[in-house]
Design an enzyme around this catalytic site. Structure first.
Site, short mmCIF file in Angstrom:
data_model
loop_
_atom_site.label_atom_id
_atom_site.label_comp_id
_atom_site.label_asym_id
_atom_site.label_seq_id
_atom_site.Cartn_x
_atom_site.Cartn_y
_atom_site.Cartn_z
N LYS A 53 -3.19 -9.99 2.77
CA LYS A 53 -1.71 -9.37 2.02
C LYS A 53 -1.69 -9.35 0.87
O LYS A 53 -1.45 -8.25 0.02
CB LYS A 53 -0.25 -10.30 2.88
CG LYS A 53 -0.34 -10.09 4.05
CD LYS A 53 0.82 -11.10 4.90
CE LYS A 53 1.01 -10.75 6.39
NZ LYS A 53 2.07 -11.71 7.04
N GLN A 97 5.58 -16.63 5.36
CA GLN A 97 4.49 -16.55 6.60
C GLN A 97 4.92 -17.58 7.82
O GLN A 97 5.22 -18.61 7.60
CB GLN A 97 3.32 -16.97 6.02
CG GLN A 97 2.17 -16.72 7.07
CD GLN A 97 1.82 -15.34 7.47
OE1 GLN A 97 2.30 -14.33 6.75
NE2 GLN A 97 1.23 -15.17 8.67
N ASP A 120 9.60 -7.87 5.74
CA ASP A 120 9.31 -8.21 7.36
C ASP A 120 10.07 -7.38 8.42
O ASP A 120 9.60 -7.25 9.54
CB ASP A 120 9.18 -9.63 7.55
CG ASP A 120 7.98 -10.31 7.52
OD1 ASP A 120 6.66 -9.68 7.85
OD2 ASP A 120 7.41 -11.40 7.29
N1 GUN Z 1 2.93 -14.44 11.39
C1 GUN Z 1 2.54 -13.61 12.39
N2 GUN Z 1 2.63 -12.23 12.03
C2 GUN Z 1 3.61 -12.27 11.04
C3 GUN Z 1 4.16 -11.26 10.27
O1 GUN Z 1 4.25 -10.08 10.72
N3 GUN Z 1 5.07 -11.68 9.53
C4 GUN Z 1 5.21 -13.06 9.10
N4 GUN Z 1 5.94 -13.29 7.83
N5 GUN Z 1 4.56 -14.07 9.59
C5 GUN Z 1 3.75 -13.71 10.53
#
Ligand code: GUN
Length: 296
Positions: A53, A97, A120
């Site tokens: 990211k 996350q 998100d």
């Molecule tokens: N963990 C697995 N997929 C995601 C996601 O799309 N966003 C976040 N914040 N955590 C995750």
């Protein structure tokens, strides 16, 4: 042999466009968008996703902040960090996350993120707005799946879609986005009796259960579009999806590989959502007017 849907290539196209837009913002002398990513603990998979990211933000010229908190951080301390970012005019997007350590309530943490910075799309306000068909942040993986299906040039309208998996992050929101595009959508899951009979009806099959090999070639309608959302690690350390690629690739019309399918799209859509958050912050666009990724 099936056509491969190249998520790396499609995500690169999106990131190149975002890079141009961010470069234009910079050359206007404006502050560039900024994404804050919070990671708690040192789960290797989470670390690797977060690295991806931050790298994507850098690629597009977006600013980013990585906030690393120890595994034993208190929920209060994490909440304070989020609240500080909510109030920080230089932060446009906030991502925590997941998963979080067991002593921290995921619900309370997601509720604490300002809906206007919730790139998100996990805050209940954004989830509700998605289901109501109102402007919102569209969760990144579901948004990426729609873009991948669109990249085949095949229409979604009128198709029979089966989504296998009912998570809040993927299964439920992607079903809603497909419904918005006039598909006839079935949500199946690990407890669906005779899953194969259901999946064989699908013109578009989205596999998001998180278990390797759940979908085999004999469960796929010949010519179907197959989107594999799974990221499972095999005992020898390789990544594999929820679809048994070897048996599926001869049956599907289109199929996403793992890795190189949905994963890179999730990241590109996150950067897209952060630019969206930035634009709305400055009133450059009305909510929902950002390039057609409103729920419809
Ligand atoms: N963990 C697995 N997929 C995601 C996601 O799309 N966003 C976040 N914040 N955590 C995750």
């Amino acid at each position: 042999m099936s056509n491969i849907i190249d998520g790396k290539a499609v995500s690169l196209e999106i990131k190149e466009k975002l890079k141009e837009r961010i470069s234009a913002i910079r050359s206007e002398g404006r502050r560039v968008p900024c994404l804050a990513v919070i990671i708690v603990g040192d789960n290797p998979a989470s670390r690797s996703y977060v690295r991806g990211k931050i790298k994507a933000a850098e690629f597009t010229g977006m600013d980013s902040r990585l906030i690393e908190l120890p595994e034993d951080v208190s929920e209060r301390e994490l909440m304070d960090t989020i609240e500080a970012l909510n109030g920080d005019a230089g932060t446009d997007g906030i991502l925590v996350q997941l998963p979080l350590p067991r002593h921290i309530s995921e619900d309370r943490v997601l509720d604490a993120i300002s809906p206007a910075k919730d790139v998100d799309g996990f805050h209940p306000v954004n989830v509700a707005n998605l289901w109501l068909g109102r402007p919102c942040f569209i969760p990144c993986t579901p948004q990426g799946i729609i873009r991948l299906i669109e990249s085949t040039g095949e229409p979604i309208e009128g198709k029979r879609v089966v989504v296998v998996g009912r998570s809040n992050i993927v299964g439920k929101p992607v079903a809603k986005l497909l419904l918005d595009r006039n598909a006839t959508v079935t949500i199946a899951h690990s407890r669906t009796p005779d899953l194969a009979a259901v999946t064989r009806e699908a013109d578009i099959l989205v596999a998001a259960v998180g278990r390797a090999g759940t979908i085999t070639g004999d469960m796929i309608k010949p010519g179907a579009i197959v989107i594999d959302v799974g990221i499972n690690r095999t005992s020898d350390g390789h990544l594999t999806g929820d679809v048994d690629f070897a048996s599926a690739a001869g049956v599907a019309g289109w199929i996403t590989p793992v890795p190189g399918g949905v994963g890179p799209m999730t990241i590109a859509c996150l950067i897209y959502n952060t630019l969206h958050a930035f634009e709305e912050h400055y009133g450059a666009k009305r909510p929902g007017e950002f390039e057609g990724y409103a729920p419809q």
